[in-house]
Design an enzyme around this catalytic site. Sequence first.
Site, PDB file in Angstrom:
ATOM      1  N   GLU A 137      17.089   8.880  -8.427  1.00 13.88           N
ATOM      2  CA  GLU A 137      15.830   9.756  -8.241  1.00 13.88           C
ATOM      3  C   GLU A 137      15.293  10.314  -9.674  1.00 13.88           C
ATOM      4  O   GLU A 137      14.287  10.444 -10.010  1.00 13.88           O
ATOM      5  CB  GLU A 137      16.463  10.903  -7.208  1.00 13.88           C
ATOM      6  CG  GLU A 137      14.999  12.023  -7.080  1.00 13.88           C
ATOM      7  CD  GLU A 137      14.001  11.501  -6.660  1.00 13.88           C
ATOM      8  OE1 GLU A 137      12.835  12.150  -6.802  1.00 13.88           O
ATOM      9  OE2 GLU A 137      13.730  10.530  -6.061  1.00 13.88           O
ATOM     10  N   HIS A 170      13.693   7.834 -12.008  1.00  9.78           N
ATOM     11  CA  HIS A 170      12.349   8.027 -11.613  1.00  9.78           C
ATOM     12  C   HIS A 170      11.464   9.008 -11.834  1.00  9.78           C
ATOM     13  O   HIS A 170      10.441   8.750 -12.509  1.00  9.78           O
ATOM     14  CB  HIS A 170      12.182   7.854 -10.072  1.00  9.78           C
ATOM     15  CG  HIS A 170      10.687   7.658  -9.424  1.00  9.78           C
ATOM     16  ND1 HIS A 170      10.360   8.675  -8.605  1.00  9.78           N
ATOM     17  CD2 HIS A 170       9.617   6.824  -9.642  1.00  9.78           C
ATOM     18  CE1 HIS A 170       8.866   8.390  -8.388  1.00  9.78           C
ATOM     19  NE2 HIS A 170       8.511   7.347  -9.073  1.00  9.78           N
ATOM     20  N   HIS A 207       1.048  -4.070   9.745  1.00  6.27           N
ATOM     21  CA  HIS A 207       1.216  -4.540   8.468  1.00  6.27           C
ATOM     22  C   HIS A 207       1.089  -5.955   8.365  1.00  6.27           C
ATOM     23  O   HIS A 207       0.239  -6.775   7.374  1.00  6.27           O
ATOM     24  CB  HIS A 207       2.313  -4.274   7.839  1.00  6.27           C
ATOM     25  CG  HIS A 207       2.374  -4.343   6.164  1.00  6.27           C
ATOM     26  ND1 HIS A 207       1.512  -4.128   5.561  1.00  6.27           N
ATOM     27  CD2 HIS A 207       3.624  -5.004   5.696  1.00  6.27           C
ATOM     28  CE1 HIS A 207       2.052  -4.524   4.266  1.00  6.27           C
ATOM     29  NE2 HIS A 207       2.962  -5.155   4.264  1.00  6.27           N
TER      30      HIS A 207
END
Length: 328
Positions: free
Chosen positions: A60, A63, A231
């Site tokens: 995390e 990023h 999708h």
Amino acid sequence: MRLYRYLLILAAGLALVVVGLGAWVRLSDAGLGCPDWPGCYGHLLGVPEHAADSAKAWKEMTHRYAAASLGLVILGICQLAWRLRPRISPLLPTALAGIVFFQALLGMWTVTLLLKPLVVSAHLLGGMTTLALLVWLNLRQHSRPAGPTASPGLRAGGLLGLALLVMQIALGGWVSSNYAALACADFPTCQGRWLPAMDFAEAFTVHRELGQTAAGSLLSTSALTAIHWGHRLGALFILLTVGSLGLALLRRPAWRAWGGLLLALLALQIGLGIANVLLALPLPLAVAHNVGAALLLSATLALNFRLWDGVQAMRRRSGKPMTLVLGE
């Protein structure tokens, strides 16, 4: 001007990296690796030893550091654009800086609202939007002389393909943010059927918590199936529209290279999507699928730029109003 161009190239590369890292964090279930924001367990630099899961926390924070670096580069681009007026319009770089600020808020809300699907999906779309605007700015600064004028049919096909691709990326983000990628484990059927049981009403109710319906009950398998199936249906439309556009480009010598690029990226993306289903979503392939979407978006945007470039050149020479000339 040279520094401005270099920063645009750097920012576009960083944006692609950030998109890939965001997918890596999301797909490895590390979005809450740090329970606070912008630091991690109160630390702005590094991850403390008492972190509940240091591996996820480092993902995390990696990023976040990459996104912060991108934000700083974009702020530099914005400042330079204002200094270089009137040679460069600062409007689009300023809008880009605003998007980056909003992206930071979405990143914070992703943590504080515990991965709410609407926020996570918006964060993904914001990253794609940032990349797309940087690609457009690069095209404006590094464009070659206008090529042959494309037919109205090609231009319309390019715009349709781009619009459908944006919608498909949004659907893909909704699949990812709801963890619905494995709702169908077979292909081309889903759960052994062409039309499995699906609950579209709950599937596409956007104001709800992760894994829950709007009423707070557990989100059903039929709702997750509807998200995944939607999708897939979008991918079929992309295959037909973007594939037809690529084939049309191949038949025109002046546009053959663009047709080959578009069809190659489309085939790669479709192949990655099928492989993710059949191989139960291995992390490298899942991340590659996200990066592939970013590359296909960038290529389709660049194609539209070139398809309309000849028209814009003619309008500039004739003094007529121009369209699709963002960033001038």
